[in-house]
Each structure stands twice: as C-alpha cells, then as structure tokens.
Design a protein around this motif. Structure first.
Motif, short mmCIF file in Angstrom:
data_model
loop_
_atom_site.label_atom_id
_atom_site.label_comp_id
_atom_site.label_asym_id
_atom_site.label_seq_id
_atom_site.Cartn_x
_atom_site.Cartn_y
_atom_site.Cartn_z
N LEU A 22 4.29 51.32 42.98
CA LEU A 22 5.11 52.23 42.18
C LEU A 22 6.53 52.31 42.75
N ILE A 23 6.60 52.37 44.07
CA ILE A 23 7.92 52.55 44.70
C ILE A 23 8.82 51.34 44.49
N GLN A 24 8.25 50.22 44.08
CA GLN A 24 9.08 49.04 43.81
C GLN A 24 9.82 49.18 42.48
N PHE A 25 9.47 50.21 41.72
CA PHE A 25 10.14 50.44 40.42
C PHE A 25 10.88 51.78 40.47
N PRO A 26 12.04 51.78 41.10
CA PRO A 26 12.73 53.05 41.32
C PRO A 26 12.89 53.87 40.04
N SER A 27 13.04 53.19 38.90
CA SER A 27 13.28 53.97 37.69
C SER A 27 12.03 54.73 37.25
N LEU A 28 10.88 54.37 37.79
CA LEU A 28 9.66 55.08 37.40
C LEU A 28 9.36 56.27 38.31
N VAL A 29 10.14 56.39 39.37
CA VAL A 29 9.87 57.45 40.34
C VAL A 29 10.93 58.54 40.20
N LYS A 30 10.46 59.75 39.97
CA LYS A 30 11.42 60.86 39.86
C LYS A 30 11.99 61.14 41.25
N PRO A 31 13.27 61.54 41.29
CA PRO A 31 13.88 61.74 42.61
C PRO A 31 13.08 62.68 43.49
N GLU A 32 12.50 63.73 42.88
CA GLU A 32 11.77 64.70 43.70
C GLU A 32 10.43 64.14 44.23
N GLN A 33 9.96 63.04 43.62
CA GLN A 33 8.70 62.44 44.10
C GLN A 33 8.95 61.45 45.22
N ARG A 34 10.19 61.00 45.29
CA ARG A 34 10.50 59.86 46.14
C ARG A 34 10.09 60.07 47.60
N GLU A 35 10.44 61.24 48.13
CA GLU A 35 10.20 61.40 49.55
C GLU A 35 8.69 61.44 49.85
N ALA A 36 7.98 62.16 48.99
CA ALA A 36 6.52 62.24 49.20
C ALA A 36 5.92 60.83 49.12
N LEU A 37 6.45 60.06 48.20
CA LEU A 37 5.95 58.70 48.03
C LEU A 37 6.26 57.86 49.26
N GLN A 38 7.46 58.04 49.79
CA GLN A 38 7.86 57.31 51.00
C GLN A 38 6.89 57.61 52.13
N ARG A 39 6.53 58.88 52.25
CA ARG A 39 5.61 59.26 53.33
C ARG A 39 4.24 58.67 53.08
#
Ligand SMILES: Nc1ncnc2c1ncn2[C@@H]1O[C@H](COP(=O)(O)OP(=O)(O)OP(=O)(O)O)[C@@H](O)[C@H]1O
Ligand SMILES: [Mg+2]
Length: 1021
Positions: free
Chosen positions: A218-235
């Motif tokens: 999912l993280i390979q598609f930045p446009s599919l990830v809402k900014p507020e989800q990004r950090e949680a996803l990174q972790r």
C-alpha cells in the motif's frame, strides 16, 4: 453504437464512421465527442467534461476548446450555424443533432483491430482456457507463453484476456516489464498491475485488501494513503523484508481472489527484475487454494541474452509441476490463408497470394500482417464496390516485398512525413511509451504540434497507439503513446546514427530531470538509463544512486546493491577528480545495505573499501565518516577492529582543522572504547567534554549513531533521564536505508535504560511488540529475545530466562544472513548467567560457578557490546555461589574483584550491588562494622540514583543486618523501603502479567513481603 445524421460513433474501435469511411479523430477528441453524444440535448459544462473524462488529472480547460474545434472540423460543423455542437457562451456545450441507437454491424477497416482476427491459435487458446477452468476451481495456475518476437504472444494473451473479461466477476490486470531500466526497478510489473487493479471500478476492494494484508505494498502508492495514515503505516512496515513483501502480496491476492477470480498477465518477462521473479516463484509455490492465474510472456532468446534468472526459475517450477509453458510456433500456410480470408471477406484473391505471403514472412505473424498492410498501402489490393481484388497480377508483385521484417518496418517508416519521422525517432529513444511533452522538448517543438502529429499516426493506426492523457509535473496533462509493437520501436531506433542517438538520450534525460519532487525519484532509473545511453556517466551514476533508494523503499536490498554495483561499474568512465567522491559514497551505501541485511562481514568490507578509497584520494572527511561507519558492523563481529577503525578516524581528524568533526569523532571513539572495550575514567571524561564541545559549537545535527552511543554511555553513568530522551528521539527516524538499524539501536538502548531504572514491564511490552513485528517480517528477533531473558533474570525468573536463552541458541539462523557466531556469543553470555542463577536456585553451585567462569573469561566468551558489565554480573554470581557454599574465602575473592572492577566504572547499579554483596559477606563473617560500612556505601548510591533493582536488594540486606543487630526500628524501615522498590518494579508490569506474580513470589522477594514467615533466618539465609 450511437448514430447522428450520417455519422456513427463506434465505442469498441474508438472511432467515428461516416458511411463506410473511418473518420480520423484523436483519442481525446473522440472521448469528448462521445461524452457529448451520450448526453445529447442538454448543457454540458467544461467542468462536467473534465470531471467525467479526467477525474484524477488537472487538464487545462483551454484544451477542451481545442478538442471541440477539432471535432467541429471533422464533422464539418460551423460554430455560427451549428448542426451538431452548439456553444453556450461561458457555460459549455450542447449536442443538438438527434441521436439514435444504431445496431447494424460496422464494416471492418482492414487495418484495424488485428488482435480480434487471431488465426491458427485455437490450440494454445484452448490450453489457456482449460487452465483458467482449473484456476476457477481453486487450483492456482502459472503459465508461461514463449516465442520469438512478433510470434503472437501478446495477441494470444489479449484474446484470452478478452475471453476471460467477458465472463464478468473476474478481475484482470496486466503488468508490463520494460526494456533498459525496468530490470532495476523491483516489482515493476506487479506495481503496474496493481496500479491498474486499484484504479479499476472495483478498485476499492483491492485497496482495502492491501491496507489489511499488504501494507508494504500500500505504501508504494502514496496517492492511496491518507496523510494521517502515513506515519502509522510507516511504523507498521518498519523492518519489513523482501520475504514479507512477497508474502503480503500473495496473501492479499489470495484473499481478493476468494471473492472474484484474478487473471494477472506479466508481459515481456525477458526484461523482468529479480524481485518480480521471487514473487512469481512464491505465487506458484504457495499451497493455499486460490482462484488465480498468472500468465507470463517472454522471448527465450532474450532471456538467454540478458542472462536472466527466469530460465532457472521456470525449469525449477516445471520440475515440480508448478507451471506450464505454451511455446508458440510460426503460423502454417493454411493459417495465413485463413488470415487473408478474414481480412478480406468476399474477396476473389488468387490462391498463390497466401503462399507468397507465407514464404516471405516464414509464418511470423507480425511480418505477415506487415506485408498485408504494405500490399494495401501500395494499392495492390483494393476494395472495389465491396469486393477485394488484386489490382496487379501476382508475379510482378513479388520483388516489391521487403525481404526481412526489419526492412519491412523501415519501408513503412520511410513512407511517413519528415516531421512524423522525427517525432517517432525521438519517441523511440524515450522508450516503449513516450509523452508528447518529452518528445516536443527534445525536438524543441510545441507540444500541441507533436500531439497532433502523434494523434494523427495513432488514428491511422500507424506505428503507435494513443494510450491516454497523463498527469505531468507542471500541472499540465500530456498525451502518451506507445509503439504498436516493440519491434517497430527497435527498427526506428536502430536507424538513428549513434551520435544522434546519444544526443537524443541526453536530451530526454535532461527533460525528465526537470521533473522535481518525489516524482524525480520515481523516474530516477529511467533518467539514469538515458544519461548512461547518452554517455553522461556522472549524471547516470547520481541518478542510479537515487534509483537505488527506490529499491530500498521496496525492501529490496539485494536489488539496491545491484543497482549500486552497476553505478560502480561506470565510475572509471567519469573524470578522474570526480571518481573518488562518488565511489566512496556508493561504497558506503553498499555497506549500509549489507548492514541492513545483517551481512556484517560484507558491510564491513564495503566500509573498509570506502575508507581506503577516501584515504587515497585525500578526502579526509569522507574517510573519517567511513571509518565511523565501520564501528557498526565490527561492533557485532569484531569489536577490537571497530575500536581500531574509530581510533584511526580520530588520528585523521586530528590532522584536520575541523573542530566539529574532531569533537564528533572523539565522542564516538570514546563511547566505543567505553562500551566495547572497558570503562576508563579518561574516556568518560573525553566523551563528556567532546559532547560539551559539540554543544558549544552549536552542532544540532550529530549523527544518530554517535548520539545513541553517547546515550548508552549516559545510561552506564546513571544519567538515565538524558539517555532516555536521546534514545526516544532516535527511534522515529524511519526514512533512510540505515534508519532501520538506527531505530533498532534506539529501541534496544531504550530497553537497556528501562531495565536499569526497573521499568521491567515496559521492556516486556516493547519486547512483545518487537517480536510480533519480527514475526511479520520473517526476522529473527534475537535482540529482543535477549532483552526478554534479561527482564526475566531481573524479575528472578531464572528458569524462564534460561529457557529463552536456550531457544536463542537453538535457532539455526541466528541472524538473518550469516554471522551466527556473533549472536551466539552474546547468547552464551546471557544463557550462562541465567543458567548460573538457575543452578544457584537449584543449589547446583558448582555448575553455576562453571557457567559464570565461562562468561568471565575472554578466551571462552570473547568481547561483545557491554561485555564488561556482564562479566561483572558473572563475578557477582560467583561470589554468591561461594557464599552459598559457605566458602567465605573464595566468596571474598570474587566479591573484592567485583567491587574493584565496579568502582572503576561509573555504573551506580553495579556499584551498589558490589557494596551490597560485600555487606553480606561481612555479615556472614559477623564483621558488623564492615557490613554496616559497606551497606551504607550502597545506601548512599541508591539514595542518589534511580536504580530500584539494586535498591531493593540493598535495603533487604540492610534489613537483615539491623535485625541481627536487634535494631528493629531501623530494620523495619529498610524492609519497608525494599518493599516499596519491589512494588515499584512489580507495578511496571501490566496487571495479570504472570511475570509480575513470579517476581512477587520469588523467595528473596517473598521474604520481604511476608517478614513474619522469615523469623529465624535472619543470619543464615
Ligand atoms: N495468431 C495471429 N493471427 C493474426 N495476427 C497475428 C497473430 N499473432 C500475431 N499477429 C499479429 O502480429 C503482431 C505481433 O504479434 P504480437 O505482438 O502478439 O507478438 P509478440 O509475440 O507479443 O511479440 P513480442 O515478443 O515482440 O512482444 C500483432 O500485432 C498482430 O497483428
Ligand atoms: Mg508481445
């Protein structure tokens, strides 16, 4: 099909017909017309058109005017007296001609839609369909379709694709491998296919499946990830590995396929990247039921030429019956005749024509089609009143047909206008796909002009197809095109003289380079490829470095290293004065990647090369940096070499006039000696003064590794708050290749600090979370297992601790890739201590002594990180054991040695314990004065420092001492103090945590909590 006046709009072939004549219209103009025709008799605003046709893209509204203009032109409509499209000023457009549904078949244009006229492939198509049936039954299928260029692989797969799509409720997606740079982009075709799937009408389900099962994708598609989800996803994905990435996408696809079967097509696998091969291998090998089918096309010759691992993979899968292959043969003569018959219905063509085409093309379909096109273009076959006939006798025609496919394609090319040729040449340099924007800038032309030109070619179905409008960095959308066949591209590309080719490649690279922001990294391998092809090696290297980061972001460190190796291979081609700088940089990155993979010896070798290369070139800063990096891998495999390297770094900095670098290096060097070698006062002073100096110099950018080593030093001096804060700050750095190890290092440092301050429960939580993550990533959580062993030891669960250590020692792969001996060493240290205490508990003191001895002796347990602290702990264990055996002499010897070493450190925890054991020995010897002296020394320490683990034990001994002295008041206050510390430690555990109960019921603790049961043991327990 919609009809209006004499026109018919053909959505299948995406074209407009007037009577029997096909009317050329650019694809975008067609879309606009179609939208208007489908919404006739009402106002359609510009915004509505933009929203409907290009929802995700910014398109300049002015462009719509241009399309309308083009449409009016082909319809012959006049703006002032419209019969088709009326302009409603400042509002939009209205389609005013009456529209009806037209049912009759449209006569086929002979040059259109070749793929629908597939001949001679009933057998292979049947095989694919049979395989798909099996897939529908839950038996996953992997099929390779092989054959020479132009043999019809894509045509076959397209036809099958259409067949499958017609069944409804099937998800289909294609992923294209690309020539040139595609092999350097991990998972290129899979990402391509996933992109299509997520954008498809049911794409939401795919996105959900990725979010749930494949966050690394999912993280390979930045446009599919809402900014507020990004950090949680990174972790969530931190520390992910290639294995995890592959497993996650398999699981996601399996889960999606349970709702609707999936057909994945990977095209042109001879250009595939190694990571995608891993993925295909995993998809084929997994045993779970799944309704999906993967069809891969490839050219065997190119596989051999590119030395791709595809061949090995396919053979291996074949041996295990996990895939099958369809090898396409050339078409036989009857198939050529059939092709002519479908191509020219109602024709009275001489039978020799099929033979002639067959002989010329040798049954290669691409060649066959090209010859037929050629014959039509030359007017040798013509449609006369609905009937196709030969306009000349067969024989004289023969010599006119080019002898080879290459010649054939060249002949077709030469018939184009000069501007068309120029545009296509530039396009062929850009690649299989190109945008009008890039071609225009390479040729220094207006983009609109190139777009018109290309749209014209595409509309005439010559050489290229229009593939739609795509977003561009400058907020303008540009039309994109691809070659109808890769051989067309190659034929055109080969015609260009080498010098001109190189110039065009450079121009393309320069153009793509103007794309800024994150897009530039996405394009990095493409840009690098063009610079390399254009002979601009320095730029090529710089972009390869950037491209490598893409690989790292996909956890494909092997690919990362490969890309960098490729860059290293170009180094000798650049100007000498630039060579060293880039080489050093690349070697360091390679070292980082090996480190992240756990290949410590390889990592050290790369850093060593970087250091020596920098040294030769006289780049002192780079040399110091590389030497500093060496500490990290050597710290795990050979601490003395790490210390020597950083010592060398200090020497180099001393010859430079760079106080900041000097202070940083000295701080790191002193920290390393303190943590890896032994504690020396002068190093502690040096470390502190260097840190102070950095503060004074205003260094706000101390490298994280330096900082964390410093924080460890703080922990071992009892400066827990400061250490804790540094570790916490170090943890969230998530975005670089090395950040994983920094994160890891920060986390592990934090746990050590927490252990010293008795927050055992928190450590246990960190350990559990980290172990869960490690399991997801398929990593061995060795470090966290050690922490758990340590926690258990401090909570007096020695059996549990030894059990954890045993499990570590039994692990076959202690470290992800090699270096088991490193971790084994540490494990032996821990295990022996834990086992020693366990033996103590069991009363097996001699065995315990044996274990502790093993930890103490460098010949048995070589140096490791903080080895001295563990060796002292072992000494404490020894004196404990002798004390239990009532051999006071030996107990004293060990305790004295322990005290002596502890006093040479600055660790309050160890020092308090060292005095405490002295107090106990004196107590056993009934030497009250000494016992009191010693316990007061210990009490002073625990009063000043937050060391509850030592503190409860010190107070427990004080309690015993004062009871022996019949000073009950003082005794009780120490018991209470011990109890308080005990609860502080116990309460750090979550409620109901079994380890908490174990701690509270362990003998020495229980005695304090239930003093009444302990009467009579005051002097001898
Ligand atoms: N069975 C067929 N019947 C009729 N025409 C065919 C057939 N197979 C291929 N063609 C024609 O040949 C052209 C080339 O075929 P295709 O693109 O499928 O080849 P390919 O094997 O995929 O080549 P490459 O290895 O270069 O990708 C097609 O565009 C189509 O016009
Ligand atoms: Mg093909």
């Amino acid at each position: 099909m919609k009809a209006f006046r004499s026109f018919r709009l053909d959505p299948v072939n995406q074209c407009l017909w007037r009577g029997e004549q096909r009317v050329a219209l650019t694809p975008k103009a067609f879309d606009v017309l179609r939208y208007l025709v489908e919404h006739p008799g009402r106002l359609v605003t510009q915004d509505e058109i933009l929203e409907a046709l290009w929802p995700e893209t910014y398109v300049n509204p002015e462009l719509i005017k241009k399309y309308i203009l083009g449409i009016r032109k082909v319809l012959g409509d006049q703006q002032d007296k419209p019969v088709y499209i009326e302009t409603l000023p400042k509002r939009g457009y209205q389609f005013i001609a009456p529209v009806t549904d037209h049912i009759a078949e449209v006569p086929q244009d002979p040059s259109s839609d070749y793929t629908s006229k597939m001949v001679g492939r009933a057998g292979p198509l049947g095989e694919l369909q049979a395989a798909f049936k099996k897939a529908l039954g839950g038996q996953r299928q992997v099929i390779f379709v092989a054959g020479e260029p132009g043999i019809g692989k894509t045509t076959l797969v397209d036809s099958f694709h259409r067949h499958v799509s017609r069944q409804g409720n099937v998800r289909t997606a294609r992923g294209q491998c690309v020539e040139g740079f595609g092999g350097k982009e991990p998972y290129y075709p899979m990402l391509d296919a996933l992109g299509h799937l997520t954008r498809s009408p049911n794409g939401g389900a795919i996105v959900q499946a990725l979010a749930k099962r494949a966050p690394t994708w999912l993280i390979q598609f930045p446009s599919l990830v809402k900014p507020e989800q990004r950090e949680a996803l990174q972790r969530e994905i931190l520390g992910a590995t290639r294995e995890r990435m592959v497993r996650e996408i398999c699981e996601a696809l399996e889960s999606v396929s349970s709702e609707a079967p999936i057909l994945l097509v990977f095209e042109d696998l001879h250009w595939v990247d190694p990571s995608t091969l891993d993925l295909i291998s995993a998809l084929a090998r997994r045993r779970e039921q799944a309704k999906f089918m993967v069809v891969c096309t490839y050219r065997p010759v190119d596989v051999i030429l590119s030395n791709s691992k595809l061949k090995g993979l396919k053979q291996d899968l074949e041996v295990h019956n996990l895939c099958s292959e369809i090898a396409l043969e050339r078409l036989p003569e009857p198939a050529v005749a059939e092709y002519l018959a479908t191509e020219f219905p109602n024709a009275s063509l001489p039978p020799g024509l099929a033979n002639l085409i067959y002989r010329h093309s040798d049954g290669n379909p691409l060649f066959m089609v090209a010859i037929v096109q050629d014959i039509i273009k030359k007017g040798l076959i013509a449609n006369h009143k609905g009937e196709w006939t030969l306009t000349k006798p067969l024989e004289p025609m023969d010599p006119g047909v080019p002898q080879s496919l290459q010649q054939m394609l060249e002949v077709q090319f030469e018939r184009l206008t000069a501007p068309e040729q120029r545009a296509l040449e530039a396009g062929s340099v850009v690649g299989e796909h190109f945008s009008a924007w890039v071609v225009a800038s390479v040729l220094e032309e207006e983009p609109d002009r190139i777009e018109d030109l290309c749209d014209g070619l595409a509309a005439r179905q010559q050489v290229i197809n229009a593939i739609g409008t795509q977003e561009l960095p400058h907020a303008l959308a540009a039309a994109h095109y691809d070659f109808r066949h890769s051989l067309y591209r190659q034929a055109i590309y080969r015609r260009i003289a080498p010098g001109k080719r190189a110039r065009l490649h450079r121009a393309v690279a320069e153009r793509l380079k103007t794309v800024g922001g994150p897009r530039q990294r996405q394009l990095a391998s493409e840009i690098a490829f063009h610079f390399e092809s254009g002979g601009e090696y320095e730029q090529a290297i710089r972009f390869l470095i950037l491209a490598a980061e893409n690989a790292a972001a996909r956890f494909a460190y092997r690919d990362y290293i490969q890309v960098l190796q490729h860059a290293l291979g170009l180094i000798h081609k650049i100007e000498a004065h630039l060579q060293a700088e880039l080489e050093v940089q690349i070697l360091e990155f390679i070292g980082d990647a090996h480190y992240a993979l756990g290949a410590m010896a390889e990592s050290a070798a790369a850093y060593e090369s970087a250091a020596s290369r920098a040294g030769q070139a006289g780049f002192k800063t780079a040399q110091v940096n590389a030497l500093g990096c060496l500490v990290r891998p050597f710290g795990l495999i050979d601490p003395d070499r790490g210390i020597a390297a950083i010592g060398r770094a200090v020497e180099v900095t001393q010859s430079m006039q760079d106080p900041l670098l000097l202070a940083r290096t000295q701080m790191l060097a002193a920290s390393c000696r303190l943590l890896y070698d032994c504690w020396r006062e002068q190093d502690a002073v040096l470390c502190a003064s260097a840190h102070q100096q950095l503060k004074e110099l205003g260094d706000t950018d101390i490298p994280p590794f330096h900082n964390m080593m410093y924080a460890y030093v703080q922990t071992f001096q009892g400066n827990y708050v400061e250490a804790f804060e540094i570790f916490e700050r170090g943890i969230p750095k998530l975005n670089q290749t090395t950040s994983l190890m920094e994160h890891f290092f920060g986390l592990s440092g934090k746990t050590v600090t927490l252990l010293r301050v008795g927050r055992l429960g928190e450590v246990l939580q960190i350990v559990r979370h980290a172990k869960e993550m490690a399991e997801k990533n398929g990593n061995d959580p060795w470090l966290f297992n050690f922490r758990e062993a340590w926690v258990r030891m401090l909570a007096l669960d020695f059996e549990g601790s030894a059990r954890v250590c045993d499990s570590i020692l039994q692990m076959k792969t202690l470290y992800q890739v090699g270096q088991p001996q490193t971790i084994g060493r540490i494990a032996r240290g821990y295990a022996a201590i834990a086992a020693g205490f366990t033996e103590l508990d069991r009363g097996h003191y001699n065995r315990a002594i044996e274990f502790f001895n093993g930890v103490r002796h460098p010949s048995i347990t070589p140096k490791f990180f903080l080895h001295w602290a563990w060796r002292m702990t072992a000494q404490l264990g020894m004196s404990e054991a002798w004390l239990q055996l009532k051999d006071m002499g030996k107990a004293s010897v060990e305790a004295d040695a322990f005290l002596h070493s502890a006093l040479e450190t600055a660790d309050p925890h160890l020092q308090a314990l060292a005095w405490e054991v002295q107090a106990r020995i004196a107590l056993s010897n009934e030497d009250w004065t000494r016992s009191k002296d010693c316990i007061h020394k210990a009490l002073e320490i625990v009063r000043v420092f937050e060391v509850p683990i030592a503190a409860w034990q010190v107070h427990a001994t004080a309690w015993r001492l004062y009871r022996c002295k019949q000073e009950h008041g003082a005794a009780e206050s120490h018991r209470q103090a011990a109890e308080e510390y005990i609860f502080k430690i116990a309460n750090s555990f979550a409620h109901g945590e079994p380890l908490r109960e174990m701690f509270l019921s362990a003998g020495p603790v229980a005695r304090i909590l239930n003093p009444s049961g302990d009467i009579g043991h005051a002097a001898d327990d």
